[in-house]
Design a protein around this motif. Structure first.
Motif, PDB file in Angstrom:
ATOM      1  N   ASP A  37       1.574   7.382   5.456  1.00  0.00           N
ATOM      2  CA  ASP A  37       1.288   6.230   4.598  1.00  0.00           C
ATOM      3  C   ASP A  37       2.355   5.963   3.539  1.00  0.00           C
ATOM      4  O   ASP A  37       2.280   4.965   2.821  1.00  0.00           O
ATOM      5  N   GLN A  38       3.341   6.847   3.437  1.00  0.00           N
ATOM      6  CA  GLN A  38       4.381   6.635   2.440  1.00  0.00           C
ATOM      7  C   GLN A  38       5.238   5.410   2.765  1.00  0.00           C
ATOM      8  O   GLN A  38       5.810   4.795   1.874  1.00  0.00           O
ATOM      9  N   SER A  39       5.329   5.082   4.059  1.00  0.00           N
ATOM     10  CA  SER A  39       6.090   3.910   4.492  1.00  0.00           C
ATOM     11  C   SER A  39       5.176   2.991   5.295  1.00  0.00           C
ATOM     12  O   SER A  39       3.966   3.205   5.375  1.00  0.00           O
ATOM     13  N   ASP A  91       0.816  -1.218   0.000  1.00  0.00           N
ATOM     14  CA  ASP A  91       0.000   0.000   0.000  1.00  0.00           C
ATOM     15  C   ASP A  91       0.851   1.271   0.000  1.00  0.00           C
ATOM     16  O   ASP A  91       0.341   2.347  -0.318  1.00  0.00           O
ATOM     17  N   LYS A  92       2.106   1.174   0.387  1.00  0.00           N
ATOM     18  CA  LYS A  92       2.928   2.384   0.539  1.00  0.00           C
ATOM     19  C   LYS A  92       3.216   3.025  -0.816  1.00  0.00           C
ATOM     20  O   LYS A  92       3.176   2.377  -1.870  1.00  0.00           O
ATOM     21  N   THR A  93       3.534   4.318  -0.770  1.00  0.00           N
ATOM     22  CA  THR A  93       3.840   5.038  -2.001  1.00  0.00           C
ATOM     23  C   THR A  93       5.329   5.005  -2.326  1.00  0.00           C
ATOM     24  O   THR A  93       5.711   5.216  -3.478  1.00  0.00           O
ATOM     25  N   LEU A  94       6.165   4.764  -1.323  1.00  0.00           N
ATOM     26  CA  LEU A  94       7.608   4.676  -1.551  1.00  0.00           C
ATOM     27  C   LEU A  94       8.014   3.234  -1.860  1.00  0.00           C
ATOM     28  O   LEU A  94       7.353   2.291  -1.415  1.00  0.00           O
ATOM     29  N   THR A  95       9.086   3.088  -2.591  1.00  0.00           N
ATOM     30  CA  THR A  95       9.665   1.767  -2.855  1.00  0.00           C
ATOM     31  C   THR A  95      11.123   1.794  -2.415  1.00  0.00           C
ATOM     32  O   THR A  95      11.858   2.697  -2.802  1.00  0.00           O
ATOM     33  N   PRO A  96      11.540   0.849  -1.572  1.00  0.00           N
ATOM     34  CA  PRO A  96      12.929   0.876  -1.106  1.00  0.00           C
ATOM     35  C   PRO A  96      13.912   0.672  -2.250  1.00  0.00           C
ATOM     36  O   PRO A  96      13.677  -0.154  -3.138  1.00  0.00           O
ATOM     37  N   GLU A  97      14.988   1.444  -2.223  1.00  0.00           N
ATOM     38  CA  GLU A  97      16.003   1.322  -3.255  1.00  0.00           C
ATOM     39  C   GLU A  97      16.644  -0.061  -3.189  1.00  0.00           C
ATOM     40  O   GLU A  97      17.150  -0.482  -2.158  1.00  0.00           O
TER      41      GLU A  97
END
Length: 423
Positions: free
Chosen positions: A120-122, A74-80
């Motif tokens: 909610d980004q994480s 659901d988060k908007t960020l994606t871990p590098e």
């Protein structure tokens, strides 16, 4: 077959029988006390504090019924270097450096929570909410028998852990990252403590729930097994195991709780030994906890460390992994001496003589009550009896939730020893 082989076979059979008997025994909650509370509620003879705690839990579970299914995707960020299936959180006490144009690297401000870590980004807030919902729903089903609660709990579990499109990868590689320093840190393993303290007992309860399938159980066993392997072998996991403050003890609780679910008693013994090694320097002769008192939230972290230690002590007793409750270090101090130190401060009127940004005094009460129950003693009786679980008007949000949770843990998920004796 020789006598030695026969003796070995008998020992193996006895161990297997013992493990099988414990397979559904809860890790951190007391089965017998839960059953007692359930019967009291059914017979309308529960104490007012228990009724109030049950009503609060029901309200929480009813709200959980309305929540959407939650997932790390659901988060908007994606871990590098990772994917949406990898858990991602930001460290709460780290902030952009105001002296730098890009704010990097972030700098630490102990006790001051950066709102960027709570959106909610994480996944940090989402993980806490998901596990709280599953626990509340499962317990509401246990006490009420209403299928709607357990149906939602199972749906949440399948969505977070099992469904290919939304499942979480079994690691915390990208937990508590700090921009400019690292995408994930060993300390982020603390985020996963709820997988043990909330999810393990929920899973054990669900084995008796209509609708929980053998395939669900198999999938959860595999996920937990993979996650335990990551905790034990990853660089971050091995580093967190050596943490000298509450982080090290919560690592032990997390590993031991999952090991209980997977029926790995040898791992629990290893975690108890690890905690004992840390008690050598964590608790001073007077019962204070110097490493936690050094924090800006000194009351919170003193309680938080004891919450981990008492949880591990309970599990150790069930697993025949040693008596952590009575263990003492070279200064003749251990869990009980630390609880002795904290007990008077369960009263709001007693001034806490250290820096503390957010003291919630009654948080210590469930641990005091738990100690009396385990040791069959009235050592902390007066503190439990005078505890005030009424949230005042200025206690909102997390503080109000902490008071409600303290009453639930003391009067619904267990019972004070004196109340048991009175009945």
């Amino acid at each position: 077959m020789g006598r030695r082989n026969i003796a070995g076979l008998l020992c193996s059979l006895l161990l297997w029988s013992s493990l099988a008997a414990r397979a559904d025994t809860l890790a951190f909650l007391a089965d017998d006390q839960l059953a007692q509370v359930k019967q009291q509620l059914a017979d309308n003879r529960a104490a007012p504090q228990t009724v109030a705690a049950w009503q609060a839990l029901q309200r929480q579970a009813d709200k959980a019924l309305q929540h959407p299914l939650m997932s790390v995707t659901d988060k908007t960020l994606t871990p590098e270097g990772g994917s949406k299936h990898d858990y991602l959180s930001l460290s709460a006490y780290w902030w952009p450096d105001s002296r730098k144009a890009d704010g990097l690297p972030w700098v630490r401000r102990d006790g001051e929570v950066n709102p960027a870590s709570k959106n909610d980004q994480s996944d940090g807030v989402r993980l806490a909410a998901f596990t709280a919902d599953v626990q509340a729903l499962t317990l509401a089903w246990y006490f009420s028998g209403e299928q709607r609660y357990v149906d939602k709990a199972m749906a949440q579990l399948r969505h977070w852990f099992i469904a290919p499109q939304t499942r979480m990868n079994p690691s915390l590689t990208f937990a508590q990252g700090v921009p400019g320093i690292g995408a994930g840190r060993a300390s982020g393993i603390l985020d996963g403590r709820y997988f043990a303290t909330r999810i393990v007992d929920s899973l054990l309860m669900l084995r008796h729930a209509p609708g929980w399938q053998a395939s669900d159980e198999q999938a959860m066993q595999q996920w937990m097994s993979d996650y335990l392997h990551w905790l034990q072998t990853s660089k971050n996991g091995q580093k967190e195991a050596q943490a000298q403050n509450n982080h090290g003890n919560w690592y032990a609780v997390q590993v031991a709780g999952i090991a209980w679910y997977l029926q790995r008693p040898e791992v629990i013994k290893q975690m108890v030994a690890l905690a004992q090694s840390k008690l050598a320097y964590q608790i001073a002769a007077d019962g204070s906890q110097p490493k936690e008192l050094a924090r800006t939230r000194s009351f919170h972290y003193s309680w938080f460390n004891l919450q981990a230690l008492t949880a591990l002590a309970e599990l150790a007793a069930k697993a025949d992994a040693g008596d952590l409750w009575r263990y003492q270090n070279a200064q003749q101090a251990g869990i009980l001496r630390a609880l002795d130190f904290m007990a008077p401060f369960s009263d709001d009127q007693k001034k806490w003589p250290y820096k503390s940004m957010d003291r919630v005094s009654v948080r210590i009460i469930p641990l005091l009550s738990l100690a009396d129950n385990r040791l069959q003693d009235n050592r902390y009786q007066r503190w439990t009896e005078q505890a005030n679980f009424t949230a005042t008007g200025d206690q909102q949000g997390e503080k109000r939730g902490a008071v409600i949770a303290a009453q639930r843990d003391t009067w619904l998920l267990s019972l004070p020893r004196t109340s048991q004796m009175a009945r």
